[in-house]
Design a protein around this motif. Structure first.
Motif, PDB file in Angstrom:
ATOM      1  N   ASP A   3       0.827  -1.206   0.000  1.00 35.87           N
ATOM      2  CA  ASP A   3       0.000   0.000   0.000  1.00 35.87           C
ATOM      3  C   ASP A   3       0.869   1.267   0.000  1.00 35.87           C
ATOM      4  N   GLN A   4       2.100   1.110  -0.455  1.00 33.50           N
ATOM      5  CA  GLN A   4       3.016   2.240  -0.542  1.00 33.50           C
ATOM      6  C   GLN A   4       2.667   3.113  -1.770  1.00 33.50           C
ATOM      7  N   LEU A   5       2.660   4.420  -1.534  1.00 37.58           N
ATOM      8  CA  LEU A   5       2.388   5.346  -2.641  1.00 37.58           C
ATOM      9  C   LEU A   5       3.657   5.604  -3.447  1.00 37.58           C
ATOM     10  N   TYR A   6       3.483   5.745  -4.748  1.00 36.46           N
ATOM     11  CA  TYR A   6       4.608   6.070  -5.636  1.00 36.46           C
ATOM     12  C   TYR A   6       4.265   7.290  -6.481  1.00 36.46           C
ATOM     13  N   ARG A   7       5.315   7.938  -6.939  1.00 39.79           N
ATOM     14  CA  ARG A   7       5.160   9.050  -7.881  1.00 39.79           C
ATOM     15  C   ARG A   7       5.968   8.727  -9.136  1.00 39.79           C
ATOM     16  N   LEU A   8       5.323   8.881 -10.280  1.00 36.12           N
ATOM     17  CA  LEU A   8       6.014   8.656 -11.551  1.00 36.12           C
ATOM     18  C   LEU A   8       6.031   9.980 -12.329  1.00 36.12           C
ATOM     19  N   VAL A   9       7.194  10.357 -12.815  1.00 34.57           N
ATOM     20  CA  VAL A   9       7.298  11.583 -13.631  1.00 34.57           C
ATOM     21  C   VAL A   9       7.939  11.203 -14.958  1.00 34.57           C
ATOM     22  N   TYR A  10       7.305  11.585 -16.061  1.00 30.81           N
ATOM     23  CA  TYR A  10       7.921  11.322 -17.365  1.00 30.81           C
ATOM     24  C   TYR A  10       7.773  12.522 -18.281  1.00 30.81           C
ATOM     25  N   ILE A  11       8.586  12.538 -19.309  1.00 30.36           N
ATOM     26  CA  ILE A  11       8.393  13.499 -20.399  1.00 30.36           C
ATOM     27  C   ILE A  11       8.258  12.709 -21.693  1.00 30.36           C
ATOM     28  N   SER A  12       7.644  13.327 -22.691  1.00 31.74           N
ATOM     29  CA  SER A  12       7.499  12.656 -23.984  1.00 31.74           C
ATOM     30  C   SER A  12       7.371  13.703 -25.081  1.00 31.74           C
ATOM     31  N   ARG A  13       7.520  13.244 -26.305  1.00 38.39           N
ATOM     32  CA  ARG A  13       7.404  14.169 -27.431  1.00 38.39           C
ATOM     33  C   ARG A  13       5.984  14.127 -28.002  1.00 38.39           C
ATOM     34  N   ASN A  14       5.398  15.283 -28.207  1.00 41.81           N
ATOM     35  CA  ASN A  14       4.053  15.348 -28.784  1.00 41.81           C
ATOM     36  C   ASN A  14       4.059  14.851 -30.226  1.00 41.81           C
ATOM     37  N   GLU A  15       3.092  13.968 -30.544  1.00 41.25           N
ATOM     38  CA  GLU A  15       2.953  13.514 -31.931  1.00 41.25           C
ATOM     39  C   GLU A  15       1.599  13.910 -32.507  1.00 41.25           C
ATOM     40  N   ILE A  16       0.879  14.764 -31.792  1.00 38.96           N
ATOM     41  CA  ILE A  16      -0.421  15.220 -32.320  1.00 38.96           C
ATOM     42  C   ILE A  16      -0.129  16.344 -33.309  1.00 38.96           C
ATOM     43  N   THR A  17      -0.608  16.169 -34.521  1.00 36.90           N
ATOM     44  CA  THR A  17      -0.340  17.187 -35.542  1.00 36.90           C
ATOM     45  C   THR A  17      -1.643  17.898 -35.906  1.00 36.90           C
ATOM     46  N   GLY A  18      -1.517  18.973 -36.662  1.00 37.15           N
ATOM     47  CA  GLY A  18      -2.709  19.698 -37.108  1.00 37.15           C
ATOM     48  C   GLY A  18      -2.734  21.091 -36.518  1.00 37.15           C
ATOM     49  N   ASP A  19      -3.820  21.809 -36.780  1.00 36.87           N
ATOM     50  CA  ASP A  19      -3.916  23.183 -36.275  1.00 36.87           C
ATOM     51  C   ASP A  19      -4.241  23.176 -34.778  1.00 36.87           C
ATOM     52  N   ASP A  20      -4.225  24.381 -34.194  1.00 35.47           N
ATOM     53  CA  ASP A  20      -4.424  24.493 -32.741  1.00 35.47           C
ATOM     54  C   ASP A  20      -5.714  23.815 -32.282  1.00 35.47           C
ATOM     55  N   GLU A  21      -6.751  23.984 -33.089  1.00 35.64           N
ATOM     56  CA  GLU A  21      -8.065  23.436 -32.742  1.00 35.64           C
ATOM     57  C   GLU A  21      -8.010  21.899 -32.656  1.00 35.64           C
ATOM     58  N   THR A  22      -7.345  21.296 -33.625  1.00 35.51           N
ATOM     59  CA  THR A  22      -7.219  19.830 -33.657  1.00 35.51           C
ATOM     60  C   THR A  22      -6.427  19.338 -32.450  1.00 35.51           C
ATOM     61  N   VAL A  23      -5.335  20.025 -32.157  1.00 34.03           N
ATOM     62  CA  VAL A  23      -4.488  19.621 -31.036  1.00 34.03           C
ATOM     63  C   VAL A  23      -5.279  19.758 -29.732  1.00 34.03           C
ATOM     64  N   HIS A  24      -5.957  20.900 -29.588  1.00 37.30           N
ATOM     65  CA  HIS A  24      -6.752  21.156 -28.386  1.00 37.30           C
ATOM     66  C   HIS A  24      -7.802  20.054 -28.190  1.00 37.30           C
ATOM     67  N   CYS A  25      -8.452  19.716 -29.268  1.00 42.30           N
ATOM     68  CA  CYS A  25      -9.517  18.715 -29.226  1.00 42.30           C
ATOM     69  C   CYS A  25      -8.956  17.353 -28.784  1.00 42.30           C
ATOM     70  N   GLU A  26      -7.803  16.990 -29.297  1.00 44.26           N
ATOM     71  CA  GLU A  26      -7.182  15.707 -28.961  1.00 44.26           C
ATOM     72  C   GLU A  26      -6.769  15.696 -27.485  1.00 44.26           C
ATOM     73  N   ILE A  27      -6.263  16.831 -27.006  1.00 38.38           N
ATOM     74  CA  ILE A  27      -5.855  16.894 -25.594  1.00 38.38           C
ATOM     75  C   ILE A  27      -7.083  16.818 -24.686  1.00 38.38           C
ATOM     76  N   GLU A  28      -8.177  17.417 -25.114  1.00 32.25           N
ATOM     77  CA  GLU A  28      -9.422  17.298 -24.341  1.00 32.25           C
ATOM     78  C   GLU A  28      -9.829  15.829 -24.206  1.00 32.25           C
ATOM     79  N   LYS A  29      -9.646  15.083 -25.289  1.00 27.59           N
ATOM     80  CA  LYS A  29      -9.995  13.646 -25.250  1.00 27.59           C
ATOM     81  C   LYS A  29      -9.086  12.912 -24.268  1.00 27.59           C
ATOM     82  N   ILE A  30      -7.789  13.255 -24.297  1.00 27.63           N
ATOM     83  CA  ILE A  30      -6.832  12.616 -23.364  1.00 27.63           C
ATOM     84  C   ILE A  30      -7.237  12.927 -21.924  1.00 27.63           C
ATOM     85  N   LEU A  31      -7.586  14.190 -21.671  1.00 29.86           N
ATOM     86  CA  LEU A  31      -7.949  14.588 -20.303  1.00 29.86           C
ATOM     87  C   LEU A  31      -9.220  13.884 -19.851  1.00 29.86           C
ATOM     88  N   SER A  32     -10.165  13.780 -20.752  1.00 23.64           N
ATOM     89  CA  SER A  32     -11.438  13.181 -20.386  1.00 23.64           C
ATOM     90  C   SER A  32     -11.254  11.705 -19.999  1.00 23.64           C
TER      91      SER A  32
END
Ligand SMILES: Cc1cc2nc3c(=O)[nH]c(=O)nc-3n(C[C@H](O)[C@H](O)[C@H](O)COP(=O)(O)O)c2cc1C
Length: 147
Positions: A3-32
């Protein structure tokens, strides 16, 4: 059972392409989907986006984090996933966030950009606590979680 808590931190390269609207929309899906799944798995955390890169902090029990991260790593919306920290922690920093979000316009994202530039995109020079500190410092500016 561990029952020990852990923290994971990572970085990655964005591969979502397209205009701002498309990127925003995809990130909304990830968040949801993140907010839904993380709430069920009792995972909390924060996601940072700065045009070229993501950084994410995830907090939870070891096996829950591992299961979630196995899925996240395989996601084609990012690549070059590099784990900066996977460590035990005493208590959660983002207890009420199934996924706090700092978008490209946020101060946190600007700081993240600076850190990435200072390291000249060399991940070996980056430290998990640099990312964590930025998120920690700007937590009150995060977009509200819908869960
Ligand atoms: C940068 C990034 C961060 C993500 N973070 C999470 C997360 O914290 N939790 C999660 O469940 N999925 C996250 N995802 C999405 C997963 O990769 C995957 O699409 C999702 O978990 C699938 O969920 P489902 O099986 O319920 O459809 C993330 C994806 C990306 C690209």
């Amino acid at each position: 059972m561990n029952d020990q808590l852990y923290r994971l931190v990572y970085i990655s390269r964005n591969e979502i392409t397209g205009d701002d609207e498309t990127v925003h929309c995809e990130i909304e899906k990830i968040l949801s989907v993140s907010r839904k799944n993380n709430a069920i798995a009792n995972i909390s955390g924060a996601l940072l986006f700065n045009a070229g890169c993501f950084a994410q902090v995830l907090e939870g029990l070891h096996d829950d984090l591992q299961n979630s991260f196995e899925r996240i790593q395989c996601d084609s919306r990012h690549s070059n996933v590099i784990v900066l920290a996977f460590e035990k922690m005493a208590e959660r920093r983002f207890p009420s966030w199934s996924m706090a979000y700092f978008g490209a316009d946020s101060d946190a994202s600007a700081k993240f950009g600076d850190i990435m530039q200072q390291s000249e995109l060399d991940a070996s020079l980056l430290k998990g606590n640099q990312i964590f500190d930025v998120l920690n410092e700007h937590l009150l500016d995060a977009e509200p979680s819908s869960v």
